[in-house]
Motif scaffolding. Structure first.
Motif, PDB file in Angstrom:
ATOM      1  N   VAL A  28       0.833  -1.207   0.000  1.00 55.31           N
ATOM      2  CA  VAL A  28       0.000   0.000   0.000  1.00 55.31           C
ATOM      3  C   VAL A  28       0.862   1.247   0.000  1.00 55.31           C
ATOM      4  CG1 VAL A  28      -1.700   1.333   1.297  1.00 55.31           C
ATOM      5  CG2 VAL A  28      -1.941  -1.146   1.117  1.00 55.31           C
ATOM      6  N   MET A  29       1.864   1.279   0.872  1.00 54.82           N
ATOM      7  CA  MET A  29       2.729   2.453   0.959  1.00 54.82           C
ATOM      8  C   MET A  29       3.553   2.626  -0.304  1.00 54.82           C
ATOM      9  SD  MET A  29       3.821   1.821   4.936  1.00 54.82           S
ATOM     10  CE  MET A  29       4.693   3.344   5.263  1.00 54.82           C
ATOM     11  N   GLY A  30       3.967   1.506  -0.900  1.00 53.27           N
ATOM     12  CA  GLY A  30       4.714   1.596  -2.147  1.00 53.27           C
ATOM     13  C   GLY A  30       3.888   2.183  -3.269  1.00 53.27           C
ATOM     14  N   ALA A  31       2.587   1.876  -3.280  1.00 47.80           N
ATOM     15  CA  ALA A  31       1.706   2.427  -4.316  1.00 47.80           C
ATOM     16  C   ALA A  31       1.595   3.939  -4.215  1.00 47.80           C
ATOM     17  CB  ALA A  31       0.324   1.781  -4.205  1.00 47.80           C
ATOM     18  N   THR A  32       1.674   4.469  -2.988  1.00 49.87           N
ATOM     19  CA  THR A  32       1.604   5.927  -2.825  1.00 49.87           C
ATOM     20  C   THR A  32       2.884   6.597  -3.315  1.00 49.87           C
ATOM     21  OG1 THR A  32       2.496   5.901  -0.567  1.00 49.87           O
ATOM     22  CG2 THR A  32       0.120   5.649  -0.818  1.00 49.87           C
ATOM     23  N   HIS A  33       4.013   5.875  -3.256  1.00 49.88           N
ATOM     24  CA  HIS A  33       5.275   6.449  -3.729  1.00 49.88           C
ATOM     25  C   HIS A  33       5.385   6.374  -5.247  1.00 49.88           C
ATOM     26  CE1 HIS A  33       6.924   5.325   0.485  1.00 49.88           C
ATOM     27  NE2 HIS A  33       6.550   6.580   0.467  1.00 49.88           N
ATOM     28  N   GLY A  34       4.677   5.452  -5.845  1.00 50.41           N
ATOM     29  CA  GLY A  34       4.673   5.385  -7.299  1.00 50.41           C
ATOM     30  C   GLY A  34       5.756   4.484  -7.867  1.00 50.41           C
ATOM     31  N   ARG A  35       7.001   4.666  -7.431  1.00 51.90           N
ATOM     32  CA  ARG A  35       8.112   3.892  -7.967  1.00 51.90           C
ATOM     33  C   ARG A  35       8.839   3.194  -6.820  1.00 51.90           C
ATOM     34  NH1 ARG A  35      11.176   8.771 -10.389  1.00 51.90           N
ATOM     35  NH2 ARG A  35      10.329   9.590  -8.443  1.00 51.90           N
ATOM     36  N   VAL A  36       8.899   1.891  -6.865  1.00 49.70           N
ATOM     37  CA  VAL A  36       9.545   1.116  -5.813  1.00 49.70           C
ATOM     38  C   VAL A  36      10.547   0.168  -6.447  1.00 49.70           C
ATOM     39  CG1 VAL A  36       9.206  -0.575  -3.970  1.00 49.70           C
ATOM     40  CG2 VAL A  36       7.519   1.237  -4.310  1.00 49.70           C
ATOM     41  N   ASP A  37      11.744   0.116  -5.890  1.00 45.40           N
ATOM     42  CA  ASP A  37      12.757  -0.837  -6.324  1.00 45.40           C
ATOM     43  C   ASP A  37      12.504  -2.135  -5.563  1.00 45.40           C
ATOM     44  OD1 ASP A  37      15.138  -2.385  -6.505  1.00 45.40           O
ATOM     45  OD2 ASP A  37      16.288  -0.597  -7.016  1.00 45.40           O
ATOM     46  N   GLU A  38      11.898  -3.106  -6.222  1.00 42.02           N
ATOM     47  CA  GLU A  38      11.493  -4.346  -5.567  1.00 42.02           C
ATOM     48  C   GLU A  38      12.694  -5.119  -5.014  1.00 42.02           C
ATOM     49  OE1 GLU A  38       8.540  -5.125  -4.863  1.00 42.02           O
ATOM     50  OE2 GLU A  38       7.365  -3.768  -6.119  1.00 42.02           O
ATOM     51  N   LYS A  39      13.784  -5.130  -5.758  1.00 45.29           N
ATOM     52  CA  LYS A  39      14.970  -5.838  -5.304  1.00 45.29           C
ATOM     53  C   LYS A  39      15.519  -5.197  -4.037  1.00 45.29           C
ATOM     54  CE  LYS A  39      19.588  -7.342  -6.722  1.00 45.29           C
ATOM     55  NZ  LYS A  39      20.594  -7.362  -7.827  1.00 45.29           N
ATOM     56  N   ARG A  40      15.573  -3.866  -4.037  1.00 45.34           N
ATOM     57  CA  ARG A  40      16.075  -3.169  -2.849  1.00 45.34           C
ATOM     58  C   ARG A  40      15.130  -3.400  -1.671  1.00 45.34           C
ATOM     59  NH1 ARG A  40      17.170   1.845  -4.780  1.00 45.34           N
ATOM     60  NH2 ARG A  40      15.222   2.813  -4.101  1.00 45.34           N
ATOM     61  N   ARG A  41      13.826  -3.448  -1.934  1.00 43.22           N
ATOM     62  CA  ARG A  41      12.876  -3.677  -0.845  1.00 43.22           C
ATOM     63  C   ARG A  41      13.118  -5.033  -0.185  1.00 43.22           C
ATOM     64  NH1 ARG A  41       6.278  -3.610  -1.249  1.00 43.22           N
ATOM     65  NH2 ARG A  41       6.588  -5.775  -1.884  1.00 43.22           N
ATOM     66  N   GLU A  42      13.349  -6.065  -0.979  1.00 47.58           N
ATOM     67  CA  GLU A  42      13.621  -7.385  -0.417  1.00 47.58           C
ATOM     68  C   GLU A  42      14.908  -7.376   0.402  1.00 47.58           C
ATOM     69  OE1 GLU A  42      11.593 -10.004  -0.393  1.00 47.58           O
ATOM     70  OE2 GLU A  42      10.193  -8.576  -1.306  1.00 47.58           O
ATOM     71  N   GLN A  43      15.911  -6.653  -0.077  1.00 46.08           N
ATOM     72  CA  GLN A  43      17.164  -6.552   0.666  1.00 46.08           C
ATOM     73  C   GLN A  43      16.960  -5.820   1.991  1.00 46.08           C
ATOM     74  OE1 GLN A  43      19.595  -4.578  -2.261  1.00 46.08           O
ATOM     75  NE2 GLN A  43      20.281  -6.501  -3.198  1.00 46.08           N
ATOM     76  N   LEU A  44      16.134  -4.796   1.964  1.00 39.23           N
ATOM     77  CA  LEU A  44      15.866  -4.027   3.177  1.00 39.23           C
ATOM     78  C   LEU A  44      15.096  -4.849   4.200  1.00 39.23           C
ATOM     79  CD1 LEU A  44      14.931  -0.624   1.503  1.00 39.23           C
ATOM     80  CD2 LEU A  44      16.873  -0.990   3.046  1.00 39.23           C
ATOM     81  N   ILE A  45      14.138  -5.640   3.738  1.00 39.70           N
ATOM     82  CA  ILE A  45      13.389  -6.519   4.642  1.00 39.70           C
ATOM     83  C   ILE A  45      14.345  -7.455   5.374  1.00 39.70           C
ATOM     84  CG2 ILE A  45      11.783  -8.477   4.697  1.00 39.70           C
ATOM     85  CD1 ILE A  45      10.199  -7.062   2.467  1.00 39.70           C
TER      86      ILE A  45
END
Length: 313
Positions: free
Chosen positions: A100-117
């Motif tokens: 949901v929060m990623g949709a508000t930002h518009g552009r999300v780096d999915e690979k970086r998100r997995e690394q951050l998790i």
């Protein structure tokens, strides 16, 4: 260098309370800018104006050269915001909140998100109602740091995190700065700001009282010196810029402590060499000292977390 945030003589009142009284702030593109001040100084009001949540009473507030009140929707596509007390949807999982929060930002780096998790040791399958405060904060941090935005607005971002996670956060901010992202960091953890900030602004009573790089600010604050010499340095207590000079003899040597204006340090080192230095420790002022200098007191403890433990949030 272009300005991402440009604020001049900003004012805002709430009834009889004057929250901002001519505050000025400049955040340059690509820098981490520390935004410091105690509760009631005007930091949160300034951030709310930059986010377009409230309208300024007077002065100028520009974000990427635009008025955040009139163009909030467009500007929000270029920034990510993390508050110190995150409110999320209790029935959703952490992963669903990230979506949901990623949709508000518009552009999300999915690979970086997995690394951050992984780096923040976040379990995205748990529901928010089962998260601790620290884990809710991690969700907001992962969402913001994974977003492909130009500006991160971080207001007490590590509230509730343990020291290991704070270190992970600091490394992530350094990486995003390397990517060219601008960061406005408001925090009461002065060690955190000192570790990350290229420049710092300190505000008080709705006005900016000082701004500059740590090196610039330190030139206006005294340096502490501890030296052990074979004999007492001649004329040290009367030297230009020297204060609080105390000497005592220990085991045939002279143990001396004093503070000095930074621009007088080189000249004074010559006096110390003439007295035959055994050990010399020069401690530049910490951000802790720079902050508290603007409030008429000095810290009791060298660690910024401890000395500000009682500061209002």
């Amino acid at each position: 260098m272009s300005e991402v945030v440009h604020i001049r003589e900003l004012t805002k009142t709430f009834g009889k309370v004057r929250a901002l009284d001519g505050l000025s702030l400049s955040v340059r593109a690509g820098e981490v800018h520390g935004f410091l001040g105690p509760n009631g100084a005007g930091k949160s009001t300034t951030i709310r104006i930059l986010l377009g949540l409230i309208r300024a009473g007077g002065g100028t507030a520009e974000l990427f050269g635009a008025d955040p009140w009139r163009e909030a929707a467009r500007l929000h596509g270029r920034l990510a915001y993390v508050a110190g007390d995150v409110a999320l949807w209790p029935g959703l999982t952490g992963g669903q909140c990230l979506d949901v929060m990623g949709a508000t930002h518009g552009r999300v780096d999915e690979k970086r998100r997995e690394q951050l998790i992984e780096r923040f040791e976040l379990d995205p399958g748990k529901r928010i109602r089962d998260y601790s405060k620290g884990n809710r904060q991690k969700v907001a941090l992962v969402a913001a740091l994974a977003a492909d935005v130009d500006l991160l607005v971080l207001d007490e971002p590590t509230s509730g995190l343990d020291p290991l996670m704070e270190q992970a956060f600091q490394q992530c901010v350094r990486e995003r700065r390397t990517d060219g992202v601008t960061v406005l960091l408001s925090s009461h953890i002065l060690g955190e700001v000192e570790a990350l900030a290229d420049r710092v602004s300190i505000v008080r009573h709705g006005r900016t009282v000082t701004t500059g790089s740590l090196a610039d600010l330190r030139r206006h604050t005294r340096t502490s010196v501890h030296v052990v010499t074979a004999r007492e340095p001649e004329g040290l207590a009367r030297a230009d810029g020297v204060a609080e000079c105390v000497s005592e003899r220990l085991d045939g040597q002279v143990d001396t402590r004093f503070t000095i204006d930074a621009d007088q340090l080189d000249a004074t080192i010559g006096r110390l060499h003439a007295a035959q230095i055994h050990t010399l420790t020069v401690t530049p002022p910490s951000l802790d000292a720079l902050f508290l200098r603007n409030y008429g007191e000095m810290p009791d403890a060298p660690d910024s977390r401890e000395s500000l433990a009682g500061a209002p949030q």
